[in-house]
Scaffold this motif. Structure first.
Motif, PDB file in Angstrom:
ATOM      1  N   SER A 312      21.398   7.055  50.715  1.00 31.02           N
ATOM      2  CA  SER A 312      21.309   6.740  49.280  1.00 31.02           C
ATOM      3  C   SER A 312      22.095   5.473  48.982  1.00 31.02           C
ATOM      4  CB  SER A 312      21.867   7.908  48.447  1.00 31.02           C
ATOM      5  OG  SER A 312      21.153   9.097  48.701  1.00 31.02           O
ATOM      6  N   PRO A 313      21.608   4.331  49.436  1.00 35.15           N
ATOM      7  CA  PRO A 313      22.379   3.094  49.257  1.00 35.15           C
ATOM      8  C   PRO A 313      22.431   2.642  47.803  1.00 35.15           C
ATOM      9  CG  PRO A 313      20.203   2.589  50.136  1.00 35.15           C
ATOM     10  CD  PRO A 313      20.324   4.089  50.124  1.00 35.15           C
ATOM     11  N   ASP A 314      23.548   2.026  47.436  1.00 36.17           N
ATOM     12  CA  ASP A 314      23.647   1.382  46.130  1.00 36.17           C
ATOM     13  C   ASP A 314      22.940   0.031  46.134  1.00 36.17           C
ATOM     14  OD1 ASP A 314      25.366   3.359  44.825  1.00 36.17           O
ATOM     15  OD2 ASP A 314      26.869   2.716  46.286  1.00 36.17           O
ATOM     16  N   GLU A 338       8.320   0.873  52.214  1.00 41.36           N
ATOM     17  CA  GLU A 338       8.061   1.846  51.152  1.00 41.36           C
ATOM     18  C   GLU A 338       9.369   2.324  50.525  1.00 41.36           C
ATOM     19  OE1 GLU A 338       5.879   6.212  50.534  1.00 41.36           O
ATOM     20  OE2 GLU A 338       5.816   5.197  52.490  1.00 41.36           O
ATOM     21  N   LEU A 339      10.383   2.533  51.353  1.00 38.89           N
ATOM     22  CA  LEU A 339      11.683   2.971  50.834  1.00 38.89           C
ATOM     23  C   LEU A 339      12.323   1.884  49.978  1.00 38.89           C
ATOM     24  CD1 LEU A 339      13.106   4.815  53.971  1.00 38.89           C
ATOM     25  CD2 LEU A 339      12.435   5.851  51.791  1.00 38.89           C
ATOM     26  N   SER A 345      12.225   0.286  42.400  1.00 33.09           N
ATOM     27  CA  SER A 345      11.536   0.821  41.217  1.00 33.09           C
ATOM     28  C   SER A 345      12.371   1.858  40.491  1.00 33.09           C
ATOM     29  CB  SER A 345      10.186   1.422  41.622  1.00 33.09           C
ATOM     30  OG  SER A 345      10.366   2.528  42.491  1.00 33.09           O
ATOM     31  N   SER A 346      13.294   2.493  41.182  1.00 33.84           N
ATOM     32  CA  SER A 346      14.167   3.476  40.537  1.00 33.84           C
ATOM     33  C   SER A 346      15.468   2.859  40.040  1.00 33.84           C
ATOM     34  CB  SER A 346      14.480   4.615  41.510  1.00 33.84           C
ATOM     35  OG  SER A 346      15.190   4.139  42.642  1.00 33.84           O
ATOM     36  N   LYS A 464      19.449  -7.077  39.239  1.00 31.54           N
ATOM     37  CA  LYS A 464      19.595  -6.086  40.309  1.00 31.54           C
ATOM     38  C   LYS A 464      18.861  -6.495  41.583  1.00 31.54           C
ATOM     39  CE  LYS A 464      20.659  -1.963  37.625  1.00 31.54           C
ATOM     40  NZ  LYS A 464      20.292  -0.541  37.354  1.00 31.54           N
ATOM     41  N   LEU A 465      17.814  -7.298  41.441  1.00 31.50           N
ATOM     42  CA  LEU A 465      17.051  -7.783  42.585  1.00 31.50           C
ATOM     43  C   LEU A 465      17.125  -9.302  42.601  1.00 31.50           C
ATOM     44  CD1 LEU A 465      14.951  -7.368  44.914  1.00 31.50           C
ATOM     45  CD2 LEU A 465      13.184  -7.546  43.156  1.00 31.50           C
ATOM     46  N   TRP A 466      17.610  -9.867  43.686  1.00 35.06           N
ATOM     47  CA  TRP A 466      17.675 -11.322  43.768  1.00 35.06           C
ATOM     48  C   TRP A 466      17.550 -11.777  45.210  1.00 35.06           C
ATOM     49  CZ3 TRP A 466      22.007 -13.455  46.308  1.00 35.06           C
ATOM     50  CH2 TRP A 466      23.133 -12.619  46.428  1.00 35.06           C
TER      51      TRP A 466
END
Length: 538
Positions: A312-314, A338-339, A345-346, A464-466
């Motif tokens: 469950s990575p941050d 997929e992970l 997405s979460s 959060k995504l870069w």
């Protein structure tokens, strides 16, 4: 007239002295011992430079003028306190497929060769290139510390050797032979290496260093005495194993050792507040981009290779790759792609660096087969850009500022780019996606007019995504802490100050390495081999 006076007078064309570090095998510690000698000689007042005629590594280093060399020689130049140049590693081999490597000459790609082609067609002309580089270094420095590769006793390679004993002869360098006692059979490896050398090569070896020793050295003394009697050559020192040195490795095989060391130091179950997973791509490159995270006290750093290790990575980091398309296909085959999609997405955080950044786009094209036999594939489609691989490699140092969301203050950054992919955005309004403003660092050092700032990278609106092409982005202390604090805030944790100063820590590691080597090596004898006074240069 002393050597120092001769060099200073300008009357003669005195060349710097040379000494070479070779090993009984790969991974015996040649690179670090070379760095240690570089630091010792430098602290003693001698102008010192490293040299390795040919290196093979996917973990490269960009010089101040935008050229690519092996990371070990960049690290050794840092140990000398000098700017690295391509003369310190004129030929770099970057594996790009089965039995194939990209050949980089003086920092720029020449072409891809398979092993047989390179040996038969290029090695015969490479000797003059490496000899010219060494001469330029000897004209500029008092001491040049050469590093060999693998073992000098590789019988099948010796007739075209440009990196071990033939290089030592061209340099007229005494050779120190390093053996790793930690792997066992240290006396057999030393004596066996000598037995496989030609008499003139054997005569060039001036002594031995036994590396990575654990235990009471007095229990080894009988073996050391036997070795000196058997070979007629001195043991220049027994270096105890040095844990936690914290200097970067050149081989990605070290990642498993880092993981094991982290588990050993923190216990089988790590209890740190931030869990960061790095995807260990099969063709991972410049993995040292991640190194500073190893020393952040709130970070649990993991390298994962299959879906069963996900947890469950941050945050998830996609690092650089020598073959982005093939590694992207591997992500899909393993289920990791997929992970990653489910994680993002979460609301999970993710970062792509260089090849990992390229994967974040919508499409990747390689029509010229620059990296892969696959001409096109879909990306992970997080950002509206396409990547096309070209024949021109971009290698440049950059500086500027960066932020990964609108709330954080921009932090100063510097790093370097090494890539053959070009990003083409598919929509006009890119402002919301561009987290960095950078310019080339070279112009600042050459006293030219600074190049203009340009937008770089990609970021989601919430940060959060870069992704970025900038290697070393996480080596920027304030930027790194800003990002980690954004992860902490998303978990309801308080922000922490940027206490880790990674470059200061690295400089301290160089000093620690040099002090360790000076304590256990016969430096007086090493200076005798150089024909220089141990204290005369300070």
């Amino acid at each position: 007239m002393t050597y120092k006076e001769e060099r200073a007078s300008g009357i003669t064309a005195a060349l710097g002295r040379t000494i070479m570090v070779q090993g009984t095998a790969s991974d015996v510690g040649k690179s670090l011992i070379t760095a240690a000698l570089c630091r010792i000689f430098t602290k003693d007042g001698w102008r010192t430079a490293p040299f390795k005629s040919q290196n093979m590594s996917l973990n490269s280093y960009v010089t101040w003028d935008g050229k690519e060399i092996g990371r070990a020689q960049g690290m050794q130049a840092d140990a000398c306190g000098i700017l690295a140049t391509t003369d310190m590693n004129p030929i770099l081999l970057k594996p790009s497929g089965e039995m194939k490597s990209q050949v980089v000459v003086h920092g720029k790609p020449l072409r891809d060769y398979n092993a047989k082609e390179y040996r038969e067609k290029y090695l015969p002309v490479a000797g003059s290139i490496v000899q010219a580089s060494l001469r330029r270094l000897r004209e500029a420095y008092d001491i040049v510390v050469l590093e060999g590769a693998g073992s000098p006793a590789e019988i099948n390679l010796k007739d075209r050797d440009i990196v071990n004993m033939r290089m030592a002869a061209w340099a007229d360098a005494p050779v120190i032979l390093v053996a790793d006692i930690d792997r066992g059979g240290v006396f057999a490896s030393i004596v066996g290496t000598l037995e496989l050398l030609e008499p003139e090569e054997r005569d060039r070896i001036c002594g031995f260093i036994i590396n990575k020793f654990r235990g009471d050295v007095s229990l080894l003394q009988a073996g050391l005495d036997w070795l000196e009697d058997r070979t007629g050559k001195p043991v220049l020192g027994v270096l105890p194993f040095m844990p936690g040195l914290e200097l970067e490795d050149e081989d990605s095989l070290s990642l498993s050792k880092q993981q094991a060391a982290a588990l050993h130091s923190d216990g089988a179950k790590l209890q740190r507040e931030l869990d960061i997973a790095v995807i260990q791509l099969p063709r991972i490159s410049n993995f040292t981009d991640i190194d500073p995270l190893r020393f952040e006290t709130d970070v649990q750093l993991r390298y994962i290779e299959h879906a069963g290790q996900w947890g469950s990575p941050d945050a998830v980091i996609l690092p650089g790759s020598k073959n982005t398309i093939e590694d992207l296909l591997w992500l899909r085959e393993t289920g990791l792609a997929e992970l990653i999609h489910k994680h993002v997405s979460s609301g999970g955080a993710a970062v792509g660096i260089c090849g990992g950044y390229e994967m974040l786009g919508s499409k990747l094209y390689d029509p010229l087969h620059i990296e892969s036999s696959v001409e096109e594939t879909d990306g992970l489609s997080f950002f509206p850009f396409e990547v096309r691989f070209t024949e021109q490699k971009k290698t440049v140092r950059v500086e500027g500022a960066g932020q990964f969301n609108g709330d954080a203050s921009p932090a100063k950054i510097e790093g370097y780019e090494i890539h053959m992919g070009e990003v083409n955005w598919q929509q006009a309004d890119q402002s919301m996606y561009r987290p960095f403003l950078i310019r080339e660092h070279r112009s600042l050092l050459e006293d030219e007019s600074p190049s203009p700032y340009e937008a770089e990278g990609a970021s989601s609106p919430d940060g959060k995504l870069w992704g970025t092409f900038i290697h070393g982005i996480l080596h920027n202390d304030d930027f790194r802490r800003n990002w980690l604090n954004s992860l902490r805030e998303s978990k309801g944790l308080e922000s922490l100050p940027a206490e880790l100063r990674f470059q200061e820590r690295r400089e301290a590691a160089f000093d620690r390495l040099a002090e360790h080597a000076r304590r256990y090596l016969n430096t007086a004898l090493i200076y005798d081999l150089l024909g220089l006074p141990e204290e005369g240069a300070r």
